[in-house]
Design a protein around this motif. Structure first.
Motif, mmCIF file in Angstrom:
data_model
loop_
_atom_site.group_PDB
_atom_site.id
_atom_site.type_symbol
_atom_site.label_atom_id
_atom_site.label_comp_id
_atom_site.label_asym_id
_atom_site.label_seq_id
_atom_site.Cartn_x
_atom_site.Cartn_y
_atom_site.Cartn_z
ATOM 1 N N MET A 84 0.856 -1.199 0.000
ATOM 2 C CA MET A 84 0.000 0.000 0.000
ATOM 3 C C MET A 84 0.890 1.246 0.000
ATOM 4 O O MET A 84 1.701 1.436 0.898
ATOM 5 C CB MET A 84 -0.894 -0.020 1.244
ATOM 6 C CG MET A 84 -2.023 0.896 1.125
ATOM 7 S SD MET A 84 -3.629 0.130 1.231
ATOM 8 C CE MET A 84 -3.788 -0.414 2.888
ATOM 9 N N LEU A 85 0.686 2.069 -1.019
ATOM 10 C CA LEU A 85 1.531 3.248 -1.197
ATOM 11 C C LEU A 85 0.672 4.509 -1.220
ATOM 12 O O LEU A 85 -0.342 4.558 -1.916
ATOM 13 C CB LEU A 85 2.265 3.124 -2.545
ATOM 14 C CG LEU A 85 3.033 4.349 -3.028
ATOM 15 C CD1 LEU A 85 4.302 4.557 -2.206
ATOM 16 C CD2 LEU A 85 3.407 4.197 -4.506
ATOM 17 N N ARG A 86 1.125 5.522 -0.440
ATOM 18 C CA ARG A 86 0.440 6.814 -0.519
ATOM 19 C C ARG A 86 1.384 7.817 -1.183
ATOM 20 O O ARG A 86 2.541 7.926 -0.787
ATOM 21 C CB ARG A 86 0.044 7.315 0.867
ATOM 22 C CG ARG A 86 -0.650 8.685 0.790
ATOM 23 C CD ARG A 86 -1.492 8.983 2.006
ATOM 24 N NE ARG A 86 -0.671 9.079 3.187
ATOM 25 C CZ ARG A 86 -1.095 8.837 4.418
ATOM 26 N NH1 ARG A 86 -2.335 8.468 4.653
ATOM 27 N NH2 ARG A 86 -0.274 8.938 5.444
ATOM 28 N N GLU A 139 -7.946 4.872 -1.625
ATOM 29 C CA GLU A 139 -8.638 6.078 -1.144
ATOM 30 C C GLU A 139 -7.811 7.311 -1.493
ATOM 31 O O GLU A 139 -6.658 7.198 -1.906
ATOM 32 C CB GLU A 139 -8.878 6.025 0.373
ATOM 33 C CG GLU A 139 -7.615 6.096 1.191
ATOM 34 C CD GLU A 139 -7.799 6.813 2.525
ATOM 35 O OE1 GLU A 139 -8.942 6.935 3.014
ATOM 36 O OE2 GLU A 139 -6.788 7.273 3.074
ATOM 37 N N LEU A 140 -8.432 8.476 -1.326
ATOM 38 C CA LEU A 140 -7.646 9.705 -1.468
ATOM 39 C C LEU A 140 -8.051 10.690 -0.381
ATOM 40 O O LEU A 140 -9.103 10.553 0.252
ATOM 41 C CB LEU A 140 -7.796 10.305 -2.867
ATOM 42 C CG LEU A 140 -9.169 10.713 -3.404
ATOM 43 C CD1 LEU A 140 -9.684 11.998 -2.768
ATOM 44 C CD2 LEU A 140 -9.082 10.903 -4.912
ATOM 45 N N GLU A 141 -7.148 11.638 -0.160
ATOM 46 C CA GLU A 141 -7.430 12.732 0.773
ATOM 47 C C GLU A 141 -7.678 13.970 -0.061
ATOM 48 O O GLU A 141 -6.930 14.232 -1.019
ATOM 49 C CB GLU A 141 -6.180 13.047 1.596
ATOM 50 C CG GLU A 141 -6.002 12.259 2.844
ATOM 51 C CD GLU A 141 -4.681 12.712 3.495
ATOM 52 O OE1 GLU A 141 -4.709 12.888 4.706
ATOM 53 O OE2 GLU A 141 -3.670 12.907 2.791
ATOM 54 N N SER A 179 -3.607 13.702 -1.764
ATOM 55 C CA SER A 179 -2.786 12.495 -1.891
ATOM 56 C C SER A 179 -3.680 11.346 -2.330
ATOM 57 O O SER A 179 -4.906 11.411 -2.179
ATOM 58 C CB SER A 179 -2.137 12.136 -0.559
ATOM 59 O OG SER A 179 -3.120 11.636 0.331
ATOM 60 N N VAL A 180 -3.042 10.324 -2.888
ATOM 61 C CA VAL A 180 -3.775 9.151 -3.377
ATOM 62 C C VAL A 180 -3.108 7.902 -2.809
ATOM 63 O O VAL A 180 -1.880 7.802 -2.805
ATOM 64 C CB VAL A 180 -3.744 9.105 -4.929
ATOM 65 C CG1 VAL A 180 -4.435 7.859 -5.456
ATOM 66 C CG2 VAL A 180 -4.396 10.367 -5.520
#
Ligand code: EPU
Length: 335
Positions: A84-86, A139-141, A179-180
């Motif tokens: 999992m990468l942000r 998800e994204l912020e 961010s994604v």
């Protein structure tokens, strides 16, 4: 860096068509916390707000009278879940694809060399060679310009579709992606079914690296590099038509390609093929032109204005409507 709002900024370096229009106000957002001040400034001065990444899917046809937010925040971080990468919105998408490959995180090789930023990727649910962003999206912020709050948005919240998402519509446009988060595969999961890809790979071992290299080679051979000649990739979406319509078109055009979609009654046909039948490749209007090697790509051949490009696009879509009875929709956002 001290947060600053600039006045009268030329947008030429901030759109991949390289057209020259001015933004009345412009802010380079390196730290997302600056968005609070930017929001207050816009409210106080009753300004509309436009969010830009690398401007690789945007065509300006007028000066922008409001505030442009150029999303330039950086950072990438592995999260506790395996694979999992942000990534921050301002990161270059292609650099993230390369980073994943180097770190044995798989799945997005086919999305190599797509121009633009991470923050722009969900807006049009980028896709290429049989792979779409939403397959890896967690998800994204986003910063909500209406409320000033940070929102966490799931895949369902984003309403992804073919080159579409909530961010292309209201109220989505009031959201600034910060961010994604992506879920990558730990084992290679290669997708080489797209026409032409297997041919390029023939005789080679099929590995994530060789698929990445093949995608880069195909894109470089067909699509112009926006750093060398202004363009925004495909200008139109590939249209969906009914199977009945396809059958009737194939009476006159037996070669017309078509792909099945999730909807059993609809097929997707290549807009490039339709335009090519009408001889659009290489044609010019003012400073704008259709690329010689790909009929779906409009280029800034010689100091084109946004209007040159739009007028050319209108002529192209009218010719497709007249000959095939198909309405082309633009993929590029026209501002
Ligand atoms: N074709 C022509 N004439 C041309 C170009 C293509 O007849 O001038 C035919 C090809 O022979 C093929 C078909 O049209 O049968 C499709 O062409 P291509 O494989 O180049 O893909 P595309 O449908 O034009 C789409 C995406 C691209 C993506 C490629 C590869 C859209 C609107 N475009 O293009 O995405 O890279 O497939 O997956 O869906 C973008 O969105 O900006 C973009 C470049």
């Amino acid at each position: 860096m001290v947060f600053e709002i600039q006045e009268q900024v030329d947008l030429t370096p901030y759109n991949s068509f390289g057209v020259s229009q001015m933004a009345a106000y412009f802010a380079d957002i390196q730290d997302p916390s600056d968005l609070r001040q930017a929001r207050e400034f816009a409210a106080l001065n009753r300004l509309s707000v436009l969010v830009l990444g690398q401007g690789s899917n945007t065509l300006f046809i007028n000066d922008y009278p409001g505030l442009v937010l150029y999303m330039n925040n950086r950072g990438r971080q592995m999260l506790p879940g395996a694979g999992m990468l942000r990534a921050a919105a301002g990161e270059s998408w292609h650099e993230i694809v390369r980073y994943c490959l180097k770190n044995s995180l798989y799945g997005i090789e086919n999305l190599a060399l797509i121009p633009g930023t991470v923050g722009a990727a969900p807006v049009q649910n980028i896709g290429a060679y049989g792979v779409e962003l939403d397959q890896f999206f967690v998800e994204l912020e986003a910063f909500d310009l209406k409320t000033g709050e940070i929102r966490h948005m799931s895949k369902a919240d984003c309403q992804f579709a073919y080159r579409d998402s909530i961010f292309k519509q209201d109220p989505g446009q009031k959201l600034v992606i910060l961010s994604v988060t992506l879920q990558l595969a730990l084992e290679p999961a290669l997708e080489i079914g797209y026409a032409g890809l297997a041919d390029v790979l023939a005789g080679q071992q099929v590995t994530p690296q060789s698929v990445f290299d093949a995608i880069c080679a195909i894109r470089s051979s067909k699509l112009p590099d926006p750093k060398q000649i202004g363009n925004a990739g495909s200008f139109f979406k590939n249209p969906l038509v009914s199977k009945a319509k396809l059958l009737s078109l194939r009476e006159s055009y037996p070669e017309l390609p078509a792909w099945n979609t999730e909807d059993a009654d609809l097929v997707k046909v290549p807009a490039a093929w339709l335009l090519d039948q009408k001889g659009w490749k290489g044609r010019r209007r003012g400073g704008a032109a259709v690329h010689e090697d790909h009929a779906l790509v409009l280029v800034n051949r010689d100091n084109a204005s946004g209007e040159d490009v739009v007028l050319l696009a209108q002529e192209m879509s009218s010719s497709v409507l007249q000959s095939f009875g198909i309405v082309l929709q633009t993929e590029v956002q026209i501002i």
